[in-house]
Design a protein around this motif. Structure first.
Motif, PDB file in Angstrom:
ATOM      1  N   ALA A  95       0.912  -1.133  -0.106  1.00  0.00           N
ATOM      2  CA  ALA A  95       0.009   0.099  -0.033  1.00  0.00           C
ATOM      3  C   ALA A  95       0.996   1.070  -0.022  1.00  0.00           C
ATOM      4  N   VAL A  96       0.685   2.149  -0.938  1.00  0.00           N
ATOM      5  CA  VAL A  96       1.578   3.343  -1.271  1.00  0.00           C
ATOM      6  C   VAL A  96       1.006   4.593  -1.351  1.00  0.00           C
ATOM      7  N   PRO A  97       1.112   5.497  -0.465  1.00  0.00           N
ATOM      8  CA  PRO A  97       0.608   6.835  -0.813  1.00  0.00           C
ATOM      9  C   PRO A  97       1.321   7.556  -1.976  1.00  0.00           C
ATOM     10  N   VAL A  98       0.354   8.249  -2.869  1.00  0.00           N
ATOM     11  CA  VAL A  98       0.720   9.007  -3.929  1.00  0.00           C
ATOM     12  C   VAL A  98       0.579  10.301  -3.703  1.00  0.00           C
ATOM     13  N   HIS A  99       1.588  11.251  -3.575  1.00  0.00           N
ATOM     14  CA  HIS A  99       1.460  12.764  -3.270  1.00  0.00           C
ATOM     15  C   HIS A  99       1.609  13.463  -4.352  1.00  0.00           C
ATOM     16  N   ASP A 100       1.011  14.446  -4.415  1.00  0.00           N
ATOM     17  CA  ASP A 100       1.041  15.494  -5.900  1.00  0.00           C
ATOM     18  C   ASP A 100       1.276  16.770  -5.265  1.00  0.00           C
ATOM     19  N   ASN A 101       2.485  17.411  -5.270  1.00  0.00           N
ATOM     20  CA  ASN A 101       2.686  18.590  -4.740  1.00  0.00           C
ATOM     21  C   ASN A 101       2.679  18.827  -3.342  1.00  0.00           C
ATOM     22  N   GLY A 102       3.049  17.702  -2.655  1.00  0.00           N
ATOM     23  CA  GLY A 102       2.753  17.643  -1.029  1.00  0.00           C
ATOM     24  C   GLY A 102       1.393  17.424  -0.545  1.00  0.00           C
ATOM     25  N   ARG A 103       0.561  17.196  -1.708  1.00  0.00           N
ATOM     26  CA  ARG A 103      -0.916  16.802  -1.174  1.00  0.00           C
ATOM     27  C   ARG A 103      -1.250  15.492  -1.540  1.00  0.00           C
ATOM     28  N   LEU A 104      -1.823  14.426  -0.366  1.00  0.00           N
ATOM     29  CA  LEU A 104      -2.158  13.201  -0.790  1.00  0.00           C
ATOM     30  C   LEU A 104      -3.208  13.187  -1.725  1.00  0.00           C
ATOM     31  N   ALA A 105      -2.726  12.523  -2.955  1.00  0.00           N
ATOM     32  CA  ALA A 105      -3.377  12.431  -4.280  1.00  0.00           C
ATOM     33  C   ALA A 105      -4.336  11.124  -4.223  1.00  0.00           C
ATOM     34  N   ALA A 106      -3.786  10.145  -3.650  1.00  0.00           N
ATOM     35  CA  ALA A 106      -4.491   8.882  -3.950  1.00  0.00           C
ATOM     36  C   ALA A 106      -3.629   7.809  -3.182  1.00  0.00           C
ATOM     37  N   LEU A 107      -4.281   6.612  -2.937  1.00  0.00           N
ATOM     38  CA  LEU A 107      -3.568   5.595  -2.239  1.00  0.00           C
ATOM     39  C   LEU A 107      -3.641   4.592  -3.091  1.00  0.00           C
ATOM     40  N   ALA A 108      -2.291   3.813  -3.621  1.00  0.00           N
ATOM     41  CA  ALA A 108      -2.136   2.946  -4.594  1.00  0.00           C
ATOM     42  C   ALA A 108      -2.067   1.591  -3.631  1.00  0.00           C
ATOM     43  N   LEU A 109      -2.795   0.533  -4.261  1.00  0.00           N
ATOM     44  CA  LEU A 109      -2.696  -0.739  -3.681  1.00  0.00           C
ATOM     45  C   LEU A 109      -2.068  -1.920  -4.774  1.00  0.00           C
ATOM     46  N   LEU A 110      -0.748  -2.286  -4.623  1.00  0.00           N
ATOM     47  CA  LEU A 110      -0.469  -3.373  -5.559  1.00  0.00           C
ATOM     48  C   LEU A 110      -0.231  -4.649  -4.878  1.00  0.00           C
ATOM     49  N   PHE A 111      -0.767  -5.487  -5.615  1.00  0.00           N
ATOM     50  CA  PHE A 111      -0.654  -6.939  -5.050  1.00  0.00           C
ATOM     51  C   PHE A 111      -0.270  -7.972  -6.054  1.00  0.00           C
TER      52      PHE A 111
END
Length: 373
Positions: free
Chosen positions: A127-143
């Protein structure tokens, strides 16, 4: 995590950031390409943990249609998701996802029931948080699906357990055979020699001396055979267990060498026979190295069971040496320890050596616990 999956994870993070930027700029084709070309499952969640998008591969792995707006708790309920101990996972899963939003990443394994087929599956996830310009843009789940891999690992452990038991049975039978045939034969021969000496006529000193030398040689062979039998399989290991066998080994070392020995062991539960035999052989080899190479005055063995592991340490205050920095195993003259390290690794455990010249040596042995059959 495998190197290949780690590489996919890094590449995916870069792709996701580019894709989110592309989505913001209405470049939807780049976003589509990012999701559909990935070799692992990918689920993208909004910061409020509702589904933003799922890859085609993710839908196939999960067996469920990933409709935008689906909430994470609903998804884990549909998949009957649990941790590997079988405990229901939705609450913990949602908390994990929420915590991941505030951290770098989280990693683990979960068990699910594939929604379309009812098939049990094990997934390794990141589970990886994805930030855009210091803001949480999405949470990625890879499996990815590790069901077959874990099944193969379980089969390997079962086969290894059988191999270890066969090896120990062979050692036990060899020890019994030596005791019954060789030790008994030597003892009988010594008794007969004593009888012959007693019947020699007075004055036959030459024959008496010859018989005496023969008796000494036979007695030396008898003692050596008994030591070999003990090395193959000490009887206490079968009757009283690992702790008693190690204590007996230390007592022998103390009597034969004068080294001060001590055993500190927490708990006295019996373990799987193959595990006890593997642990004893490793400790025995480590003790033998202390006697042969360390020139130590004190020798300590500690042990305990915790968190599913048997942890044992063999510590001496001897001359020490410089371990092989690549393999953390003793160097030249320690072939037995290198062999034991390979056996322990095959059993799913680890052996580490910490030492330095004039600083003593600590051998740490860790073995996973298996239920007694």
């Amino acid at each position: 995590m495998s190197q290949a999956f780690a590489g996919v994870l890094i590449a995916t993070g870069l792709f996701l950031l580019a894709a989110l930027t592309a989505e913001r700029d209405q470049a939807t084709r780049l976003l589509d390409a990012t999701f559909e070309r990935l070799p692992v499952g990918l689920v993208l969640l909004e910061p409020d943990l509702t589904l933003r998008r799922g890859s085609r591969n993710a839908e196939q792995l999960l067996g469920v249609q990933l409709t935008p707006g689906l909430t994470a708790p609903t998804l884990v309920r549909r998949l009957q998701m649990t941790d590997l101990a079988g405990r229901p996972w939705p609450a913990e899963g949602t908390q994990m996802l929420a915590a991941t939003r505030r951290s770098d990443a989280s990693h683990g394994e979960v068990a699910i029931t594939r929604y379309s087929t009812g098939e049990p599956v094990r997934l390794e996830y990141w589970a990886v948080p994805v930030h855009d310009n210091g803001r949480l843009a999405a949470l990625a789940l890879l499996f990815h699906d590790v069901t077959e891999l874990r099944r193969a690992e379980a089969d390997r452990e079962r086969l290894l357990g059988r191999l270890l038991r066969l090896q120990q049975d062979e050692r036990r039978q060899l020890a019994i055979g030596l005791q019954r045939e060789v030790v008994h034969g030597l003892a009988v021969t010594l008794t007969r020699l004593d009888g012959i000496q007693e019947r020699l006529p007075d004055g036959d000193d030459r024959t008496r001396r010859s018989l005496g030398r023969a008796g000494e040689a036979l007695n030396h062979s008898l003692q050596a055979t008994r030591r070999l039998i003990f090395g193959l399989r000490p009887p206490l290991l079968d009757t009283q267990g690992l702790v008693a066998a190690i204590n007996q080994q230390l007592s022998k070392v103390s009597v034969e060498t004068g080294v001060q020995t001590d055993l500190r062991w927490r708990g006295d539960e019996r373990l799987d026979a193959a595990l006890e035999a593997t642990a004893f052989r490793a400790v025995q080899e480590a003790i033998a190295n202390v006697v042969q190479h360390a020139n130590a005055s004190r020798l300590l063995v500690t042990g305990h069971v915790a968190d599913g592991l048997l942890a044992v340490e063999v510590i001496d205050d001897g001359t020490g040496f410089t371990p092989d920095t690549q393999h953390q195993a003793p160097g030249d003259g320690h072939q037995g320890m290198r062999t034991m390290s390979e056996w322990i690794q095959l059993a799913g455990g680890s052996l580490q050596v910490r030492s330095a010249p004039a600083a003593g040596t600590t051998v740490s042995i860790n073995l996973p616990i298996h239920p007694r059959p």
